[in-house]
Design an enzyme around this catalytic site. Sequence first.
Site, PDB file in Angstrom:
ATOM      1  N   PRO A  77      16.615 -11.340  12.942  1.00  0.00           N
ATOM      2  CA  PRO A  77      16.291 -12.763  12.964  1.00  0.00           C
ATOM      3  C   PRO A  77      17.385 -13.533  13.698  1.00  0.00           C
ATOM      4  CG  PRO A  77      17.184 -12.144  10.822  1.00  0.00           C
ATOM      5  CD  PRO A  77      17.043 -10.874  11.607  1.00  0.00           C
ATOM      6  N   VAL A  78      17.000 -14.314  14.687  1.00  0.00           N
ATOM      7  CA  VAL A  78      17.948 -15.120  15.452  1.00  0.00           C
ATOM      8  C   VAL A  78      17.405 -16.543  15.550  1.00  0.00           C
ATOM      9  CG1 VAL A  78      19.160 -15.427  17.639  1.00  0.00           C
ATOM     10  CG2 VAL A  78      18.709 -13.113  16.791  1.00  0.00           C
ATOM     11  N   SER A 106      13.129 -15.733  12.214  1.00  0.00           N
ATOM     12  CA  SER A 106      14.152 -16.504  11.526  1.00  0.00           C
ATOM     13  C   SER A 106      13.552 -17.712  10.815  1.00  0.00           C
ATOM     14  CB  SER A 106      15.202 -16.977  12.539  1.00  0.00           C
ATOM     15  OG  SER A 106      16.075 -17.924  11.969  1.00  0.00           O
ATOM     16  N   ARG A 164      32.421 -22.348  14.316  1.00  0.00           N
ATOM     17  CA  ARG A 164      32.144 -21.789  15.636  1.00  0.00           C
ATOM     18  C   ARG A 164      32.662 -22.748  16.703  1.00  0.00           C
ATOM     19  NH1 ARG A 164      25.986 -20.035  13.844  1.00  0.00           N
ATOM     20  NH2 ARG A 164      26.670 -18.773  12.061  1.00  0.00           N
ATOM     21  N   HIS A 275      27.156 -10.816  10.287  1.00  0.00           N
ATOM     22  CA  HIS A 275      26.470 -11.916  10.972  1.00  0.00           C
ATOM     23  C   HIS A 275      26.889 -11.973  12.444  1.00  0.00           C
ATOM     24  CE1 HIS A 275      23.823 -15.214   9.462  1.00  0.00           C
ATOM     25  NE2 HIS A 275      24.003 -15.646  10.684  1.00  0.00           N
ATOM     26  N   ARG A 278      29.870 -14.151  13.350  1.00  0.00           N
ATOM     27  CA  ARG A 278      29.657 -15.594  13.441  1.00  0.00           C
ATOM     28  C   ARG A 278      29.980 -16.338  12.144  1.00  0.00           C
ATOM     29  NH1 ARG A 278      26.469 -17.144  17.670  1.00  0.00           N
ATOM     30  NH2 ARG A 278      25.244 -18.696  16.550  1.00  0.00           N
ATOM     31  N   ASP A 306      23.595  -3.928  11.588  1.00  0.00           N
ATOM     32  CA  ASP A 306      23.603  -4.667  12.844  1.00  0.00           C
ATOM     33  C   ASP A 306      25.032  -5.062  13.184  1.00  0.00           C
ATOM     34  OD1 ASP A 306      24.354  -6.992  11.471  1.00  0.00           O
ATOM     35  OD2 ASP A 306      22.451  -8.009  11.762  1.00  0.00           O
TER      36      ASP A 306
END
EC number: 1.1.-.-
Length: 384
Positions: A77-78, A106, A164, A275, A278, A306
């Site tokens: 999911p992005v 997502s 970020r 993640h 991130r 992932d």
Amino acid sequence: MIISSANDYREAAKRRLPPFLFQYIDGGAYAEYTLKRNVEDLSKIALRQRVLNDMSQLSLETKLFDETLSMPVALSPVGLTGMYARRGEVQAAVAADKKGIPFTLSTVSVCPIEEVAPAIQRPMWFQLYVLRDRGFMKNALERAKAAGCSTLVFTVDMPVPGARYRDAHSGMSGPNAAMRRYMQSCMHPHWAWNVGLMGRPHDLGNISKYLGKPTGLEDYIGWLGNNFDPSISWKDLEWIREFWDGPMVIKGILDPEDAKDAVRFGADGIIVSNHGGRQLDGVLSSARALPPIADAVKGDIKILADSGIRNGLDVVRMLALGADTCMLGRAFVYALGAAGGEGVSHLLELIDKEMRVAMTLTGAKTIADITENCLVRLERELTE
């Protein structure tokens, strides 16, 4: 430009996309040490080459949650995938469907559940956060179930958003962000026409359906920021486990004790993930975190992984370290941003071929054969 790898797609996407979008998908949290380690640590895992084993009957097919996958890969999911190509979630889902692997939508997708699910043959997966607005969570779960989604991916490593730094510099956030994004879009006319104009609406489809009004990037940052729930605990997931009668996967596990908690909770799977670097910079790469987690819960729960996976060789490495299936995030979004759904299809074919080379030269005829025996043992100390 000749495209032969995910890295090539990254360079192509960098040229094609407005900087705020490229930097959003390319960046990580803080100084991005974990982002770098995800790739570097995985690339250092040495495989044990074997020869003369008659690999003519090699197969990448595997089973996961009663689904047959053409290879042990799913698309992660992005958020905002629909900004990287026209109705991008639909294009990526169709590419995954044609390849015979799952696509995960997502919570903060551009295309809503009701647009993506009918576009594909196999059931898609749906990702959800624990949010303060439990009404939204219930609404999303009901709609996902009604659309035939087979597996729920529950992301638990975002009780607060990560810092970020790239986003403030790129125009995704920060002063005069809307004007900066507009100016960047004007400098990328292909994207501006194909996605910016023809790919509308650019709202958060699932959230808009719930709120009954259009939402945009400011809502993405504001609504999500206000709705992340730092009080999250395992008890908050109990009503979801009772409501959702399909497989439930907990995403964001990096510690063996949390993996054991997921087994006790009754989850069907976990995703070993930071993640994509991130969230909390400085944590273990997924490649380092995976082996002790596999030692703790392998066989009791399905293990997915992932973060840092860029090619078929990386998939084989993760499987040898203990994963049952791998998930692609950045890699497929680079391809989508560079060449749309055709780019995603091509990337998946590249991964298929790369896996076949790696399996042939490690003597693994089936996915079940990809074990620690495929690794040079000295290299396992990297992960411990």
